[in-house]
Design a protein around this motif. Structure first.
Motif, short mmCIF file in Angstrom:
data_model
loop_
_atom_site.label_atom_id
_atom_site.label_comp_id
_atom_site.label_asym_id
_atom_site.label_seq_id
_atom_site.Cartn_x
_atom_site.Cartn_y
_atom_site.Cartn_z
N ASP A 51 0.83 -1.38 -0.06
CA ASP A 51 -0.08 0.09 0.04
C ASP A 51 0.95 1.27 -0.13
O ASP A 51 1.71 1.33 0.65
CB ASP A 51 -0.97 0.13 1.09
N PRO A 52 0.66 2.31 -0.88
CA PRO A 52 1.51 3.68 -0.82
C PRO A 52 1.55 4.09 0.58
O PRO A 52 2.49 5.10 0.82
CB PRO A 52 0.70 4.57 -1.61
N LEU A 53 0.41 4.03 1.60
CA LEU A 53 0.38 4.45 3.04
C LEU A 53 0.42 5.93 2.84
O LEU A 53 -0.46 6.40 3.72
CB LEU A 53 1.63 4.06 3.70
N LEU A 54 1.17 6.73 2.18
CA LEU A 54 1.32 7.99 2.31
C LEU A 54 1.50 8.55 0.90
O LEU A 54 2.33 8.25 0.08
CB LEU A 54 2.31 8.65 3.21
N VAL A 55 0.40 9.58 0.39
CA VAL A 55 0.51 10.05 -0.66
C VAL A 55 0.66 11.76 -0.76
O VAL A 55 0.16 12.15 0.37
CB VAL A 55 -0.86 9.65 -1.50
N PRO A 56 1.31 12.39 -1.71
CA PRO A 56 1.11 13.82 -1.80
C PRO A 56 -0.04 14.38 -1.72
O PRO A 56 -1.36 14.06 -1.93
CB PRO A 56 1.82 14.19 -3.12
N ALA A 57 -0.05 15.47 -0.63
CA ALA A 57 -1.41 16.17 -0.27
C ALA A 57 -1.78 17.00 -1.50
O ALA A 57 -1.15 17.40 -2.32
CB ALA A 57 -1.31 17.01 1.07
N ASP A 58 -3.17 17.00 -1.71
CA ASP A 58 -3.48 17.73 -2.67
C ASP A 58 -3.21 19.22 -2.79
O ASP A 58 -3.11 20.03 -3.83
CB ASP A 58 -5.25 18.08 -2.66
N ASN A 59 -2.86 20.00 -1.50
CA ASN A 59 -2.43 21.24 -1.52
C ASN A 59 -1.03 21.50 -1.86
O ASN A 59 -0.38 22.42 -1.58
CB ASN A 59 -3.02 21.89 -0.30
N GLY A 60 -0.16 20.39 -2.04
CA GLY A 60 1.05 20.32 -1.93
C GLY A 60 1.95 20.57 -0.93
O GLY A 60 3.19 20.42 -0.81
N ARG A 61 1.45 20.37 0.05
CA ARG A 61 2.10 20.40 1.53
C ARG A 61 2.02 19.32 2.30
O ARG A 61 0.86 18.94 2.75
CB ARG A 61 1.46 21.66 2.41
N GLY A 62 3.05 18.39 2.50
CA GLY A 62 3.22 17.62 3.27
C GLY A 62 2.33 16.10 2.30
O GLY A 62 2.38 16.08 1.19
N MET A 63 1.72 15.28 3.16
CA MET A 63 1.44 13.94 2.70
C MET A 63 0.15 13.73 3.34
O MET A 63 -0.22 14.11 4.37
CB MET A 63 2.36 12.87 2.68
N THR A 64 -0.84 12.83 2.76
CA THR A 64 -1.89 12.26 3.34
C THR A 64 -1.83 10.81 3.49
O THR A 64 -1.46 10.21 2.44
CB THR A 64 -3.19 12.78 2.41
N PRO A 65 -2.25 10.37 4.53
CA PRO A 65 -2.57 8.93 4.70
C PRO A 65 -3.46 8.49 3.89
O PRO A 65 -4.55 8.67 3.63
CB PRO A 65 -2.68 8.68 6.29
N THR A 66 -3.21 7.04 3.36
CA THR A 66 -3.99 6.47 2.76
C THR A 66 -5.30 5.58 4.06
O THR A 66 -4.91 5.57 4.97
CB THR A 66 -3.58 5.19 1.89
N ALA A 67 -6.26 5.05 3.07
CA ALA A 67 -7.21 4.34 4.17
C ALA A 67 -6.60 3.34 4.98
O ALA A 67 -6.69 3.05 6.09
CB ALA A 67 -8.45 3.83 3.47
N ARG A 68 -5.72 2.56 4.26
CA ARG A 68 -4.70 1.59 5.13
C ARG A 68 -4.02 2.12 6.02
O ARG A 68 -3.99 1.42 7.20
CB ARG A 68 -3.95 0.53 3.96
N ALA A 69 -3.42 3.04 5.85
CA ALA A 69 -2.75 3.74 6.96
C ALA A 69 -3.29 4.37 8.08
O ALA A 69 -2.98 4.13 9.37
CB ALA A 69 -1.84 5.05 6.21
N LEU A 70 -4.73 4.67 7.96
CA LEU A 70 -5.28 4.93 8.93
C LEU A 70 -5.66 3.92 9.82
O LEU A 70 -5.89 4.19 10.98
CB LEU A 70 -6.51 6.04 8.48
N GLU A 71 -5.96 2.88 9.04
CA GLU A 71 -6.34 1.55 9.95
C GLU A 71 -5.08 1.37 10.66
O GLU A 71 -5.33 0.72 12.00
CB GLU A 71 -6.69 0.58 9.02
N LEU A 72 -4.08 1.49 10.34
CA LEU A 72 -2.57 1.03 11.01
C LEU A 72 -2.40 1.90 12.15
O LEU A 72 -1.61 1.35 12.94
CB LEU A 72 -1.46 0.81 9.88
N ALA A 73 -2.85 3.01 12.10
CA ALA A 73 -2.19 4.20 13.21
C ALA A 73 -2.41 3.84 14.55
O ALA A 73 -1.45 3.82 15.30
CB ALA A 73 -2.76 5.50 13.00
N ALA A 74 -3.65 3.35 15.02
CA ALA A 74 -3.82 3.10 16.33
C ALA A 74 -3.24 1.88 16.89
O ALA A 74 -2.32 1.77 17.64
CB ALA A 74 -5.32 3.01 16.56
N PRO A 75 -3.31 0.72 15.97
CA PRO A 75 -2.53 -0.72 16.31
C PRO A 75 -1.15 -0.44 16.52
O PRO A 75 -0.54 -1.08 17.18
CB PRO A 75 -3.26 -1.71 15.59
N VAL A 76 -0.59 0.48 15.51
CA VAL A 76 0.86 0.49 15.52
C VAL A 76 1.36 1.24 16.78
O VAL A 76 2.33 0.92 17.24
CB VAL A 76 1.47 1.17 14.31
#
Length: 302
Positions: A51-76
């Protein structure tokens, strides 16, 4: 990822930093690594999780987590904290010397019934560095607040406790009618007709409603009561009743707090009660300070 022997657990530390910062540069600074090293670890993580996990944000600043990344955040995050706890071992909590502010979310009722006695107990059992901060429980945000440590403990009814939290029953409660001492109707319990005809004060915690929990019970009996006043706080109730011939239906423990100015009489119908719980997030279950706080709450509830 079935064979953990081939998995570098440090990648979880990097993943947690990336999901927290949503920026490779800031994650590298957080981890005291080079940006290229973190980029390389992100590439490995993408391969491992497919999974890409993080992709470039639409506004060009930073990155946006994918749905899979959001699922992983709390258990990690939970896994890392549990591993850290294994390595560190629990530190003892000394309430007489600690510097700690405990944040408790509770309803207006819970704060009155348990919060005030708890504050009194901590004034005796803890040193000056231990402080309490109460706030109203926000049902829409309380799960996230407990998970992030913004709130240490929730005190509320079973309906307020999210299902994934740890919880401990504090006590079961029932309702009674209260009125000022010397009320002209006398002190005997009213029958159902008399109860419905009295002028009732209702506590609407959401604000403004003239129809509450007791009215649902009466509706099931084909009856209704005469609600003439609605307030949003239980703290206003004793003063209002002492200055009028109104009555109110409240939990018995709240009535007991004001037994010096209010008489308590049983209800003329069977009304469902409720249970009050202390609840907390599993990630903080082993925290010695919070374990100590929970024991203080259980003590005052008993």
């Amino acid at each position: 990822m079935n064979d953990l022997r081939a998995f570098d657990l440090n990648l979880l530390v990097t993943l947690d930093a990336l999901l927290t910062e949503a920026n490779v540069t800031r994650a590298a600074q957080r981890l005291h690594l080079s940006q290229s090293a973190v980029s390389g670890q992100l590439a490995r993580l993408r391969q491992l999780f497919d999974d890409p996990l993080l992709v470039p944000a639409d506004n060009g600043r930073g990155m946006t987590p994918t749905a899979r990344a959001l699922e992983l955040a709390a258990p990690v995050r939970l896994a890392l904290e549990q591993l850290a706890g294994i390595v560190r071992g629990p530190a003892a909590f000394d309430a007489t010397t600690a510097q700690r502010t405990f944040h408790i979310a509770a309803s207006d009722l819970s704060t009155a019934v348990l919060g005030l006695p708890l504050a009194g107990r901590l004034a005796q059992a803890a040193g000056p560095g231990v402080r309490l901060a109460f706030r109203m429980a926000d049902g829409a945000r309380i799960a996230a607040q407990l998970q992030e440590g913004e709130v240490d403990l929730l005190i509320g009814s079973e309906r307020m406790v999210p299902p994934h939290l740890r919880a401990r029953l504090l006590f079961d409660e029932h309702f009674v009618m209260v009125q000022r001492k010397g009320h002209p109707r006398g002190s005997l319990p009213p029958d159902l007709d008399a109860y419905c005809a009295l002028r009732h004060v209702l506590v609407s915690t959401s604000g403004g409603s003239l129809h509450g929990f007791m009215d649902e019970h009466l509706q099931a009996l084909g009856r209704s009561r005469n609600v003439v006043l609605s307030v949003q706080s239980f703290a206003l109730m004793p003063g209002l009743l002492c200055r009028s011939d109104h009555v109110a239906t409240v939990p018995s423990r709240l009535a007991a707090l004001h037994a010096d100015v209010l008489d308590t009489v049983p209800l003329p119908f069977d009304a469902q009660g409720f249970s009050l719980y202390a609840a907390w997030h599993p990630r903080f279950h082993a925290d010695p300070a919070l374990a100590w706080l929970r024991e203080q709450v259980v003590h005052v509830a008993a």
